[in-house]
Design a protein around this motif. Structure first.
Motif, short mmCIF file in Angstrom:
data_model
loop_
_atom_site.label_atom_id
_atom_site.label_comp_id
_atom_site.label_asym_id
_atom_site.label_seq_id
_atom_site.Cartn_x
_atom_site.Cartn_y
_atom_site.Cartn_z
N VAL A 160 33.66 45.65 37.24
CA VAL A 160 34.82 46.34 36.79
C VAL A 160 35.85 45.31 36.58
O VAL A 160 36.58 45.29 35.22
CB VAL A 160 35.47 47.39 38.03
N ASP A 161 35.92 44.24 37.09
CA ASP A 161 36.53 43.28 36.75
C ASP A 161 36.27 42.52 35.42
O ASP A 161 36.92 42.25 34.76
CB ASP A 161 36.52 42.08 37.94
N LEU A 162 35.23 42.36 35.40
CA LEU A 162 34.34 41.58 34.15
C LEU A 162 34.62 42.42 32.79
O LEU A 162 34.89 42.13 31.76
CB LEU A 162 32.78 41.24 34.06
N LYS A 163 34.57 43.89 33.29
CA LYS A 163 34.52 44.85 32.05
C LYS A 163 35.84 44.69 31.66
O LYS A 163 36.23 45.43 30.49
CB LYS A 163 34.01 46.18 32.71
N ASN A 164 36.97 44.59 32.32
CA ASN A 164 38.56 44.60 32.07
C ASN A 164 38.94 43.37 31.64
O ASN A 164 40.22 43.26 31.51
CB ASN A 164 39.22 45.23 33.22
N GLU A 165 38.14 42.31 31.54
CA GLU A 165 38.81 40.82 31.10
C GLU A 165 39.32 41.04 29.82
O GLU A 165 38.76 41.75 28.69
CB GLU A 165 37.83 40.05 31.18
N GLY A 166 40.36 40.55 29.35
CA GLY A 166 41.14 40.53 27.98
C GLY A 166 41.61 41.84 27.52
O GLY A 166 42.01 42.11 26.65
N ARG A 167 41.77 42.82 28.55
CA ARG A 167 42.34 44.14 28.39
C ARG A 167 43.42 44.45 29.49
O ARG A 167 43.25 44.04 30.48
CB ARG A 167 41.27 45.23 28.17
N LYS A 168 44.42 45.32 29.06
CA LYS A 168 45.15 45.89 30.20
C LYS A 168 44.64 46.85 30.98
O LYS A 168 44.61 48.22 30.22
CB LYS A 168 46.68 46.21 29.41
N ALA A 169 44.38 46.61 32.27
CA ALA A 169 43.93 47.65 33.11
C ALA A 169 44.99 48.52 33.70
O ALA A 169 46.07 48.19 33.96
CB ALA A 169 42.89 47.24 34.20
N SER A 170 44.62 49.94 34.07
CA SER A 170 45.52 50.69 34.44
C SER A 170 45.73 50.42 36.04
O SER A 170 45.01 49.80 36.61
CB SER A 170 45.50 52.16 34.34
N LEU A 171 46.82 50.69 36.60
CA LEU A 171 46.83 50.52 38.24
C LEU A 171 45.88 51.08 38.84
O LEU A 171 45.28 50.69 39.81
CB LEU A 171 48.35 50.96 38.70
N GLU A 172 45.68 52.35 38.46
CA GLU A 172 44.22 53.04 39.07
C GLU A 172 42.99 52.26 39.06
O GLU A 172 42.26 52.26 39.96
CB GLU A 172 44.03 54.43 38.39
N THR A 173 42.52 51.70 37.80
CA THR A 173 41.41 51.05 37.45
C THR A 173 41.66 49.55 38.55
O THR A 173 40.71 49.32 39.05
CB THR A 173 41.38 50.40 36.29
N LEU A 174 42.86 49.03 38.67
CA LEU A 174 42.94 47.85 39.34
C LEU A 174 42.57 48.07 40.88
O LEU A 174 42.18 47.38 41.53
CB LEU A 174 44.36 47.21 39.09
N GLU A 175 43.39 49.13 41.26
CA GLU A 175 43.00 49.57 42.84
C GLU A 175 41.47 49.91 42.98
O GLU A 175 41.02 49.56 44.04
CB GLU A 175 43.78 50.65 43.15
N ILE A 176 40.96 50.39 42.06
CA ILE A 176 39.42 50.82 42.25
C ILE A 176 38.75 49.35 42.49
O ILE A 176 37.66 48.96 43.32
CB ILE A 176 38.75 51.64 41.08
N MET A 177 38.89 48.64 41.31
CA MET A 177 38.07 47.01 41.49
C MET A 177 38.50 46.38 42.71
O MET A 177 37.67 45.87 43.29
CB MET A 177 38.93 46.52 40.14
#
Length: 295
Positions: A160-177
């Protein structure tokens, strides 16, 4: 209740045993074994094995017998750091103030050292006294660790971390990661420690809740330290998250709200310790130490 240990005593016990679980190199050059021992030996907080041993103790288990489980967990954690530092991942040259494994030994040997620690961890569990006394305990320990370190745990979080590099992740995505990447191995400390002590479901649930909360708070503090930490104390460069435009709790919530969030999670973690009574004192102190840490 079993003998109580200080944090310093736990660290001493763990560090004195880790090397003994790494086999010698029977064939060829011992570079991979040296790289494994190097990465295991360059320090670290040992939070996961300490949590495992303390939960074993407060649930009435034998700390000495649980040491192989603790060593296996630290091996998994260390392998993940070796691979995290590789050029294809975070490309970090320093780890705990020392050259990263791939810098010291070369990328190919660092990759193999990580693989070696990962595979050896399960052998350490299988060879343990607990597993020999109760094979079902050994099987469950392997299952738990493989699940929480795998694609539905730590590896899933890294993905999940790699897939979200260079993009603004939501707080929900960050907490899942973070629940997967950081939290899963911390939760495994609770589960393995309780398993080693044959703890009941109520105590195991409380231990898991505690570790979920402090694991989440731990990552928030990591994000804070990447902004306001001291590079010498951290043993690695700061500001890397900002440079890579990585979404963090600080970038999404700001410093003050991130601190408040970590504090709230820590309070919830401490509240979960009620079932352990006075025996939860060490774990409470540990939770407070983690939120106040500078590295």
């Amino acid at each position: 209740m079993k003998k109580a240990y200080s944090f310093k005593e736990y660290i001493s016990i763990i560090n004195s045993k880790l090397d003994s679980f790494i086999p010698g190199c029977s064939y060829g050059e011992p570079v991979v074994c040296d790289a494994m021992k190097y990465s295991l030996g360059i320090g670290g907080k040992r939070i996961r094995p300490v949590l495992l041993l303390e939960f074993c103790r407060v649930c009435g288990g034998d700390v000495e017998k649980a040491l192989p489980f603790a060593a296996a967990l630290e091996m998994i954690h260390t392998y993940s750091l070796i691979h995290d530092d590789l050029p294809c991942m975070d490309n970090d040259d320093m780890r705990r103030g020392m050259p990263s494994c791939h810098v010291k030994f070369g990328e190919e040997y660092a990759l193999l050292a990580g693989d070696g620690l990962l595979t050896r961890a399960f052998g350490v569990i299988a060879e343990s006294e607990l597993a020999n006394e109760n094979p079902l305990c050994g099987i469950e320990a392997v299952r738990l660790l493989s699940e929480l370190a795998g694609v539905n745990g730590m590896i899933g979080g890294q993905t999940v971390d790699l897939k979200n590099e260079g993009r603004k992740a939501s707080l929900e995505t960050l907490e899942i990661m973070d629940r997967l990447k950081t939290g899963a191995l911390i939760v495994s400390a609770a589960r393995l420690g309780c398993l080693a002590a044959a703890a009941d479901e109520e105590k195991t649930a409380a231990a898991v809740t505690f570790c979920e909360k402090i694991g989440h708070a731990f990552q928030i503090v990591d994000d804070i330290l990447d902004v306001v930490g001291d590079e010498k104390q951290l043993g690695k460069p700061i500001g890397s998250d900002g440079e890579s435009e990585k979404s963090t709790y600080v970038s999404l919530l700001g410093l003050e709200k991130s601190r408040e969030y970590a504090g709230r999670l820590t309070n919830e973690a401490v509240a979960a310790l009620g079932i352990f009574g006075e025996d939860g004192a060490f774990l409470k102190e540990l939770a407070l130490m983690l939120i106040e840490r500078k590295n």
